[in-house]
Design a protein around this motif. Structure first.
Motif, mmCIF file in Angstrom:
data_model
loop_
_atom_site.group_PDB
_atom_site.id
_atom_site.type_symbol
_atom_site.label_atom_id
_atom_site.label_comp_id
_atom_site.label_asym_id
_atom_site.label_seq_id
_atom_site.Cartn_x
_atom_site.Cartn_y
_atom_site.Cartn_z
ATOM 1 N N GLU A 46 10.791 -5.012 10.331
ATOM 2 C CA GLU A 46 11.565 -4.956 9.283
ATOM 3 C C GLU A 46 10.753 -4.682 7.808
ATOM 4 N N ILE A 47 9.431 -5.530 8.094
ATOM 5 C CA ILE A 47 8.804 -5.415 6.841
ATOM 6 C C ILE A 47 7.799 -4.079 6.727
ATOM 7 N N LEU A 48 7.522 -3.606 8.219
ATOM 8 C CA LEU A 48 7.060 -2.401 8.316
ATOM 9 C C LEU A 48 7.585 -1.126 7.731
ATOM 10 N N LYS A 49 8.977 -1.278 8.077
ATOM 11 C CA LYS A 49 9.829 -0.261 7.482
ATOM 12 C C LYS A 49 10.030 -0.507 5.936
ATOM 13 N N SER A 50 10.094 -1.439 5.375
ATOM 14 C CA SER A 50 10.198 -1.605 4.129
ATOM 15 C C SER A 50 8.912 -0.951 3.344
ATOM 16 N N LEU A 51 7.690 -1.447 3.668
ATOM 17 C CA LEU A 51 6.500 -1.085 3.059
ATOM 18 C C LEU A 51 6.478 0.495 3.480
ATOM 19 N N PRO A 56 3.263 3.119 -0.816
ATOM 20 C CA PRO A 56 2.517 2.723 -1.794
ATOM 21 C C PRO A 56 0.954 3.692 -1.620
ATOM 22 N N ASP A 57 0.249 3.912 -2.562
ATOM 23 C CA ASP A 57 -1.133 4.612 -2.525
ATOM 24 C C ASP A 57 -2.261 3.523 -2.117
ATOM 25 N N VAL A 58 -1.725 2.333 -2.867
ATOM 26 C CA VAL A 58 -2.580 1.251 -2.566
ATOM 27 C C VAL A 58 -1.737 -0.211 -2.329
ATOM 28 N N LEU A 59 -2.158 -1.039 -1.241
ATOM 29 C CA LEU A 59 -1.494 -2.060 -0.820
ATOM 30 C C LEU A 59 -2.100 -3.297 -0.951
ATOM 31 N N CYS A 60 -1.755 -4.271 -1.708
ATOM 32 C CA CYS A 60 -2.650 -5.655 -1.621
ATOM 33 C C CYS A 60 -1.854 -6.836 -1.072
ATOM 34 N N ILE A 61 -2.384 -7.591 -0.190
ATOM 35 C CA ILE A 61 -1.407 -8.638 0.411
ATOM 36 C C ILE A 61 -2.201 -9.760 0.241
ATOM 37 N N SER A 62 -1.411 -10.862 -0.004
ATOM 38 C CA SER A 62 -1.765 -11.975 -0.454
ATOM 39 C C SER A 62 -1.861 -12.980 0.865
ATOM 40 N N VAL A 81 1.148 3.979 10.449
ATOM 41 C CA VAL A 81 2.022 4.742 9.704
ATOM 42 C C VAL A 81 1.795 5.083 8.355
ATOM 43 N N LEU A 82 0.613 4.458 7.653
ATOM 44 C CA LEU A 82 0.514 4.791 6.340
ATOM 45 C C LEU A 82 -1.068 4.994 6.087
ATOM 46 N N PRO A 83 -1.472 6.222 6.878
ATOM 47 C CA PRO A 83 -2.984 6.277 6.980
ATOM 48 C C PRO A 83 -3.801 6.358 5.646
ATOM 49 N N GLN A 84 -3.011 7.032 4.876
ATOM 50 C CA GLN A 84 -3.653 7.319 3.623
ATOM 51 C C GLN A 84 -3.719 6.095 2.516
ATOM 52 N N THR A 85 -2.900 5.081 2.867
ATOM 53 C CA THR A 85 -2.941 3.954 1.860
ATOM 54 C C THR A 85 -4.272 3.132 1.876
ATOM 55 N N GLU A 86 -4.442 2.769 1.030
ATOM 56 C CA GLU A 86 -5.817 2.009 0.626
ATOM 57 C C GLU A 86 -5.297 0.424 1.082
ATOM 58 N N GLY A 155 -8.624 4.226 5.315
ATOM 59 C CA GLY A 155 -7.404 4.394 3.973
ATOM 60 C C GLY A 155 -7.476 5.673 3.605
ATOM 61 N N GLY A 156 -8.113 6.529 4.017
ATOM 62 C CA GLY A 156 -8.022 7.862 3.449
ATOM 63 C C GLY A 156 -8.746 8.322 2.153
#
Length: 637
Positions: A46-51, A56-62, A81-86, A155-156
């Protein structure tokens, strides 16, 4: 350039202060980020689908101790699934092992270490200026519309480009286009007053706890805590704090939890906050503080006595009362002063107190922990939290595990398995005690029964240990039980310990009705049909005269009967020492002796009036046939 700050919280009711603070500070410098909050109780897909849909071009997770495995599994799939996302991680769970995390996850671009507001803002601005600098191609080498493209670098990011600006950003460990890992210096701590107030729109926080920070750092050096690493204690401007507290008060936020490590370490700061809350109380909001009780002054105690019941609650970390343990973990605590303060606060019956113990600390074996438990239990806090040592990367404790022969879980929560002093078998025994304390003490649903139990045991630790053994022997452990079933198990245990079953059943009934007006009576409850006429006459008289239920004007007697409860007790006092409860007075005991040991007690439970600390109904002792008014009884602690 789309940047997303994501948080995976332990529960929906929690909010993540970190991502909101990072976002708020970033906006002051022109960096824009979208916030996305989830919980570890959601399906990972569910979270994977949402993100994925956010692109995002850049994804930062706490990252924290409660979500790190979840996040690691999530970023593994996100990288596919998001190979370009940093992909960037930050937070206490990765700050002190940044290099090993990058080695473990080759698709990560980097780790933000320590305090993150300025680091994130600079990082976000670098990505955004990279987009404008490279025209139609962003810093990640893709097109403006975010079309998918495969890149050789993690991250591309195109090879070489990160070297233009990543080396200049303090507080990060990062990977370049060739896969080489670089460690930049840690960032100096910032002025806490520079961070904007993180809560702009409270609609997103409906039915959730809000967290607030008025200081960072800690003056103490507890060896198990990461806060001991940063000795630079800083405070937010009191003018800002007052303004922001008023925001919470104006919006009648249900609860605000201060995340300050030791809120009252600076007396002037704590006194100013508590005084402001006392003078601006909205009669709704509750504020939670973690304090050192032995630092509380007489002036603060005097102020506490004036506070509305439920305005504040206090969490007090005792951890251990073993002097050798306290000394070894570099903790400063005067337990005699702690005890005196806790007991003094209790006299006001207006402040919830939560006391903590930690099992698995150096020099504390099973018997020593048993003594520590007894010391704290005698203080009768509203909550007694029995936790287990977590060995955190970067802490002094983690560096001395060999010396302590401390073995702990390889994965979070990195909980202690055994030490030189505490074998794994004893850890399991303490786990059983922890569960019984949580069920039978911290629930506050068994007060009357525990009052009787306390007369049977010199050290209540032994009761919880034996009850835990009773659960295991009978196959009750590990099962989900109803509330009534918990009472039945306890009654069976107490009968086995030669307690009078009829007395225990009546005490259990008092506990049950103090909390709620039961729709179905338990099997051990007597039939109220014998008192049907007496009950009817009582409520019909209340409809006319309102002697006991004065705030039910306009209600018919049948309505009052549904909204309250009248219970008839006959406690067998002969040969039994009953617990010291407000509705079991000495007079009642004398009456019982004259009546062959039977004491008739009639209690009225009023659910429209509840104690703000316990949630229990107001209890009044009445005589349904008497023409005089009854007396209101103190609420169950």
């Amino acid at each position: 350039m789309k940047i997303v700050l994501a948080a995976v919280n332990a529960k929906y009711i929690h909010s993540n202060l970190a991502v909101y603070s990072l976002s708020a500070y970033g906006k002051t410098l022109g960096a824009q980020a979208e916030i996305a909050e989830y919980t570890i109780n959601q399906q990972k897909d569910e979270i994977l689908k949402s993100l994925f849909r956010k692109r995002p071009d850049v994804l930062c997770i706490s990252c924290y101790i409660w979500n790190i495995s979840y996040v690691e599994a999530l970023i593994s799939d996100l990288s596919k699934v998001l190979p370009q996302t940093e992909l960037w991680l930050g937070g206490p769970e990765v700050s002190y092992r940044a290099v090993s995390m990058l080695e473990k996850h080759p698709y990560l671009r980097g780790i933000m270490k320590g305090e993150g507001e300025k680091t994130f803002a600079e990082l976000a601005l670098a990505y955004q200026t990279g987009q404008s600098r490279h025209g139609e191609t962003d810093i990640a080498g893709g097109t403006e519309n975010g079309n998918a493209r495969q890149m050789a670098a993690p991250g591309g990011v195109e090879a070489g480009k990160p070297k233009e600006w990543l080396p200049e950003i303090a507080g990060i460990t990062w990977r370049d286009g060739d896969g080489t890992i670089h460690e930049n210096p840690w960032r100096p701590v910032m002025d806490l007053s520079e961070i904007p107030f993180p809560y702009e729109d409270l609609e997103d926080f409906s039915n959730r706890i809000l967290y607030y920070e008025s200081s960072r750092g800690c003056p103490f050096s507890c060896s198990y805590c990461l806060s001991s690493i940063d000795k630079k204690l800083r405070f937010r401007s009191l003018d800002l704090v007052r303004e922001e507290l008023q925001f919470f008060l104006d919006h009648k936020v249900p609860q605000v939890k201060f995340v300050d490590r030791t809120f009252n370490c600076r007396r002037e700061h704590a006194m100013a906050v508590w005084t402001y809350l006392a003078e601006h109380d909205n009669q709704v909001t509750n504020f939670h503080f973690e304090i050192a009780a032995d630092l509380i002054t007489d002036d603060e105690l005097a102020l506490f006595r004036r506070l509305r019941p439920g305005l504040i609650q206090l969490e007090i970390g005792v951890q251990s009362t073993n002097p050798d343990t306290i000394r070894e973990i570099h903790r400063k605590m005067d337990f005699e002063k702690v005890s005196s303060t806790v007991l003094e606060i209790q006299k006001g019956r207006n402040i919830h107190q939560h006391l903590d113990l930690i099992a698995g600390l150096p020099f504390e074996d099973y018997e020593s922990f048993r003594r520590s438990f007894a010391d704290v239990y005698r203080l009768k806090p509203q909550q007694l939290q029995l936790g287990f040592l977590k060995v955190l990367s970067g802490s002094y404790m983690a560096e001395h595990t060999g010396e302590y022969q401390c073995l702990y879980q390889e994965e979070e929560p990195y909980e202690v398995l055994s030490t030189r002093w505490l074998p794994y078998g004893d850890v399991l025994r303490l786990k059983a005690v922890e569960e019984m304390v949580e069920i039978y003490y911290n629930s506050r649903q068994f007060h009357c029964l525990l009052g009787l139990v306390e007369q049977m045991y010199e050290n209540m630790f032994d009761f919880f240990a034996e009850l835990g053994g009773f659960y295991e022997e009978n196959g009750y452990d590990g099962l989900a039980h109803t509330r009534i079933r918990r009472y039945e198990i306890l009654l069976d245990f107490l009968e086995k310990k030669h307690a009078d079953r009829s007395v225990c059943e009546q005490l259990a009934l008092m506990d049950l009705y103090a909390r709620e007006n039961l729709k179905a009576r338990p099997a051990f409850a007597p039939d109220l049909a014998l008192h049907k006429e007496e009950t009817r006459r009582f409520y019909q008289r209340e409809e006319r005269e309102h002697r006991y239920l004065k705030h039910y004007e306009g209600y018919q007697w049948k309505q009052m009967m549904r909204m309250t409860h009248l219970e008839f007790f006959t406690a067998e006092t002969s040969g039994n020492k009953l617990p010291d409860l407000p509705f079991l007075t000495r007079q009642a005991s004398r009456e019982g002796e004259e009546n062959g040991g039977k004491t008739g007690i009639v209690l009225l439970f009023d659910y429209r009036v509840r104690d703000p600390l316990t949630g229990n109904a107001r209890i009044t002792r009445v005589d349904p046939e008497d023409e005089s008014s009854g007396s209101e009884l103190p609420d169950l602690p």
